[in-house]
Design an enzyme around this catalytic site. Structure first.
Site, PDB file in Angstrom:
ATOM      1  N   ASP A 209     108.311  33.431  62.016  1.00 52.36           N
ATOM      2  CA  ASP A 209     107.360  32.751  61.108  1.00 52.36           C
ATOM      3  C   ASP A 209     108.014  32.669  59.734  1.00 52.36           C
ATOM      4  OD1 ASP A 209     106.523  35.830  61.471  1.00 52.36           O
ATOM      5  OD2 ASP A 209     106.364  35.269  59.370  1.00 52.36           O
ATOM      6  N   ASP A 211     106.637  33.899  56.963  1.00 49.40           N
ATOM      7  CA  ASP A 211     105.817  34.754  56.120  1.00 49.40           C
ATOM      8  C   ASP A 211     104.755  33.857  55.456  1.00 49.40           C
ATOM      9  OD1 ASP A 211     105.279  37.432  55.501  1.00 49.40           O
ATOM     10  OD2 ASP A 211     106.034  37.167  53.493  1.00 49.40           O
TER      11      ASP A 211
HETATM   12  N1  LIG Z   1     105.917  37.842  58.232  1.00 46.65           N
HETATM   13  C1  LIG Z   1     106.145  39.048  58.709  1.00 46.65           C
HETATM   14  N2  LIG Z   1     105.994  40.135  57.913  1.00 46.65           N
HETATM   15  C2  LIG Z   1     106.259  41.378  58.413  1.00 46.65           C
HETATM   16  N3  LIG Z   1     106.637  41.623  59.666  1.00 46.65           N
HETATM   17  C3  LIG Z   1     106.792  40.568  60.476  1.00 46.65           C
HETATM   18  N4  LIG Z   1     107.175  40.504  61.757  1.00 46.65           N
HETATM   19  C4  LIG Z   1     107.166  39.210  62.119  1.00 46.65           C
HETATM   20  N5  LIG Z   1     106.791  38.429  61.085  1.00 46.65           N
HETATM   21  C5  LIG Z   1     106.557  39.260  60.040  1.00 46.65           C
END
Ligand SMILES: Nc1ncnc2[nH]cnc12
Ligand SMILES: CSC[C@H]1O[C@H](OP(=O)(O)O)[C@H](O)[C@@H]1O
Length: 294
Positions: A209, A211
């Protein structure tokens, strides 16, 4: 020559490792308590492998409650020399979209309250962490990613946050301003403990992703992450399969500096070392403590 054994710490989405032969799920106890689950010992491509799902099968343990010391100690107890951490991460750069594999080589640790050392009062040690991952093991990972045509990045800084909640927008922006590349919740204190245990440690982080900083993407959700993870799981498994034989056959492994991380790290004078601590640390630091303690 000392045998090289690959240990894999499976993160979110990687709870099993099919394709192994001669398998056994082994219960291991350590002086720091129980690891996240039993460890799967077996053979892959003719080489020995040990697998541990970091959150336990079914993902029972949150990142802040993983017994990292027990996980690393258990791998060491089963003869592992090289640890490959497989993790899901958020991407903090526009050019690291979901599906990219980042071979992490630096960390910023923002975790709080996690036990992050095997050592303590009665036996104090300070290991070097300037280069927190094993360059040699990382090169093997990169070669396999390239050979398999996987989109990947050579190096990256992993921001380890405490969680379990995802970041606020202000935090995500701040980590970007710190030039962090990916964000996750588990690689610290894991990398620190692997160094103390004189294990080679490399981390392959699968971007799932963006974030929350990315203007064109919604907040992070577990559902969205899991969808990307399921798409990546086969790639992670074939990476592990290819690496297993490579590590076993690497004649440079035994001479790796990671395996001598404690050479200049112990500071407590032998005369005042706590015998109980010395005994507890035999499995981790026996090489420098001597088999009978100080
Ligand atoms: N955006 C994110 N923040 C923290 N841990 C994650 N693991 C996968 N995506 C994450
Ligand atoms: C499933 S979303 C958050 C969760 O995923 C990552 O786990 P891991 O590093 O073990 O792959 C992240 O660190 C969080 O624990």
């Amino acid at each position: 020559m000392t045998a090289q054994v690959l240990g894999v710490l499976g993160g979110s989405g990687l709870y099993e490792l099919p394709g192994l032969t001669d398998t056994a799920w082994v219960t291991v106890d350590t002086p720091w308590g129980a690891p996240s689950d039993q460890l799967l010992a077996g053979r892959l491509n003719g080489a020995q492998l040990v697998f541990l799902p970091r959150h336990g099968r079914g993902h029972r343990v949150p990142p802040g409650e993983v017994n990292y010391r027990a996980n690393i100690a258990a791998l060491k107890q089963l003869g592992v020399t090289d640890v490959l951490s497989v993790s899901a991460v958020g991407g903090l750069r526009a050019d690291l979209p979901p599906g990219t594999f980042v071979v992490v080589d630096q960390f910023i640790d923002r975790t709080v309250g996690r036990a992050s050392s095997f050592f303590g009062t009665g036996l104090v040690a300070h290991v070097a962490m300037a280069r927190p991952t094993c360059h040699r093991l990382g090169r093997h990972v990169l070669a396999q990613l390239a050979a398999q045509g996987v989109p990947h990045a050579d190096g990256g800084t992993y921001l380890a946050m405490e969680g379990p909640q995802f970041s606020t927008l202000a935090e995500s922006r701040m980590y970007r301003s710190w030039n962090c590349d990916v964000i996750g919740m588990t690689n610290q204190p894991e990398a620190k403990l692997a160094r103390e245990a004189e294990l080679c440690y490399a981390s392959v982080a699968m971007v799932t992703d963006f974030d929350c900083w990315h203007p064109q993407h919604d907040s992070v959700t577990v559902d969205a992450i899991v969808k990307v993870l399921l798409g990546n799981a086969d790639t992670a498994r074939s990476l592990v399969a290819a690496l297993t034989g490579q590590i076993t056959g690497d004649s440079h492994g035994a001479g790796c500096a990671c395996r001598r991380a404690l050479d200049h790290a112990l500071i407590t004078a032998p005369a005042v070392r706590d015998p109980a601590m010395v005994a507890k640390l035999q499995g981790i630091a026996g090489r420098v403590l001597g088999s009978t303690g100080p």
